[in-house]
Design a protein around this motif. Structure first.
Motif, PDB file in Angstrom:
ATOM      1  N   ALA A   4       0.824  -1.212   0.000  1.00  0.00           N
ATOM      2  CA  ALA A   4       0.000   0.000   0.000  1.00  0.00           C
ATOM      3  C   ALA A   4       0.859   1.262   0.000  1.00  0.00           C
ATOM      4  N   GLN A   5       2.103   1.167   0.475  1.00  0.00           N
ATOM      5  CA  GLN A   5       2.997   2.323   0.489  1.00  0.00           C
ATOM      6  C   GLN A   5       3.435   2.739  -0.916  1.00  0.00           C
ATOM      7  N   LEU A   6       3.249   1.865  -1.893  1.00  0.00           N
ATOM      8  CA  LEU A   6       3.625   2.186  -3.269  1.00  0.00           C
ATOM      9  C   LEU A   6       2.631   3.129  -3.939  1.00  0.00           C
ATOM     10  N   LYS A   7       1.431   3.213  -3.350  1.00  0.00           N
ATOM     11  CA  LYS A   7       0.380   4.040  -3.942  1.00  0.00           C
ATOM     12  C   LYS A   7       0.851   5.496  -4.070  1.00  0.00           C
ATOM     13  N   GLY A   8       0.615   6.075  -5.230  1.00  0.00           N
ATOM     14  CA  GLY A   8       0.972   7.468  -5.471  1.00  0.00           C
ATOM     15  C   GLY A   8       2.386   7.669  -5.966  1.00  0.00           C
ATOM     16  N   THR A   9       3.122   6.581  -6.212  1.00  0.00           N
ATOM     17  CA  THR A   9       4.497   6.719  -6.707  1.00  0.00           C
ATOM     18  C   THR A   9       4.692   6.025  -8.052  1.00  0.00           C
ATOM     19  N   ASP A  10       3.598   5.780  -8.749  1.00  0.00           N
ATOM     20  CA  ASP A  10       3.716   5.133 -10.055  1.00  0.00           C
ATOM     21  C   ASP A  10       4.114   6.172 -11.112  1.00  0.00           C
ATOM     22  N   ASN A  11       4.432   5.697 -12.300  1.00  0.00           N
ATOM     23  CA  ASN A  11       4.938   6.566 -13.367  1.00  0.00           C
ATOM     24  C   ASN A  11       3.922   7.574 -13.888  1.00  0.00           C
ATOM     25  N   THR A  12       2.633   7.367 -13.588  1.00  0.00           N
ATOM     26  CA  THR A  12       1.637   8.332 -14.056  1.00  0.00           C
ATOM     27  C   THR A  12       1.834   9.697 -13.401  1.00  0.00           C
ATOM     28  N   GLN A  13       2.526   9.743 -12.273  1.00  0.00           N
ATOM     29  CA  GLN A  13       2.775  11.013 -11.579  1.00  0.00           C
ATOM     30  C   GLN A  13       3.589  11.981 -12.439  1.00  0.00           C
ATOM     31  N   PHE A  14       4.392  11.458 -13.351  1.00  0.00           N
ATOM     32  CA  PHE A  14       5.255  12.316 -14.161  1.00  0.00           C
ATOM     33  C   PHE A  14       4.489  13.093 -15.225  1.00  0.00           C
ATOM     34  N   ALA A  15       3.205  12.792 -15.406  1.00  0.00           N
ATOM     35  CA  ALA A  15       2.373  13.556 -16.338  1.00  0.00           C
ATOM     36  C   ALA A  15       1.808  14.809 -15.666  1.00  0.00           C
ATOM     37  N   ASN A  16       1.958  14.902 -14.343  1.00  0.00           N
ATOM     38  CA  ASN A  16       1.460  16.062 -13.599  1.00  0.00           C
ATOM     39  C   ASN A  16       2.487  17.185 -13.582  1.00  0.00           C
ATOM     40  N   ASP A  17       1.988  18.409 -13.527  1.00  0.00           N
ATOM     41  CA  ASP A  17       2.864  19.558 -13.321  1.00  0.00           C
ATOM     42  C   ASP A  17       3.097  19.714 -11.827  1.00  0.00           C
ATOM     43  N   ALA A  18       4.181  20.392 -11.477  1.00  0.00           N
ATOM     44  CA  ALA A  18       4.484  20.671 -10.070  1.00  0.00           C
ATOM     45  C   ALA A  18       4.846  22.141  -9.912  1.00  0.00           C
ATOM     46  N   GLU A  19       4.439  22.716  -8.795  1.00  0.00           N
ATOM     47  CA  GLU A  19       4.806  24.086  -8.473  1.00  0.00           C
ATOM     48  C   GLU A  19       6.003  24.048  -7.535  1.00  0.00           C
TER      49      GLU A  19
END
Length: 142
Positions: A4-19
């Motif tokens: 469950a700790q892996l949730k939110g760290t998959d490669n789809t995160q790299f499609a998001n912008d960051a401030e």
């Protein structure tokens, strides 16, 4: 480790912008930049080539055994590559003013900022290539 700790760290995160915060090297004041990850799939292969060149040049510089002229030439190439990378990944700047009035982030303004202030580009490249910045884009990434 619980899976469950892996949730939110998959490669789809790299499609998001960051401030992120951009920190002035002398005054320590900050302003915001919104950036894309160098792993963002919409950036395509150009960014991969630029990052590869940037990494190779940085490795040459770290290796040492260079003349002053060679080291300076490599530093110049690193700055130029960093500026190109920053152009690809920068979405916008926020929090800049002129005479107390907010400055609108236009394409010309972004180009001017990135072309004339290497310290901005280097901070953007560092953050855009950091996976951690994009794992939790719900909070501010500094």
């Amino acid at each position: 480790m619980d899976i469950a700790q892996l949730k939110g760290t998959d490669n789809t995160q790299f499609a998001n912008d960051a401030e992120i915060d951009i920190r002035h090297p002398v005054t320590d004041e900050t302003f915001k930049a919104t950036i894309k990850s160098v792993k963002n799939p919409e950036l395509g292969g150009d960014i991969t080539v630029l990052m590869g060149d940037y990494s190779r040049e940085s490795a040459k510089l770290e290796k040492g055994n260079l003349t002053t002229e060679q080291a300076q030439a490599i530093k110049t190439r690193i700055v130029n590559l960093g500026n190109k990378i920053a152009h690809h990944v920068t979405v916008k700047f926020d929090g800049l003013t002129s005479d107390g009035k907010p400055v609108k982030c236009t394409d010309d303004m972004k180009k001017d900022m990135l072309d004339n202030y290497d310290w901005i580009s280097s901070q953007i490249v560092e953050k855009a290539s950091s996976e951690n910045v994009f794992y939790n884009t719900q909070s501010k990434n500094s």
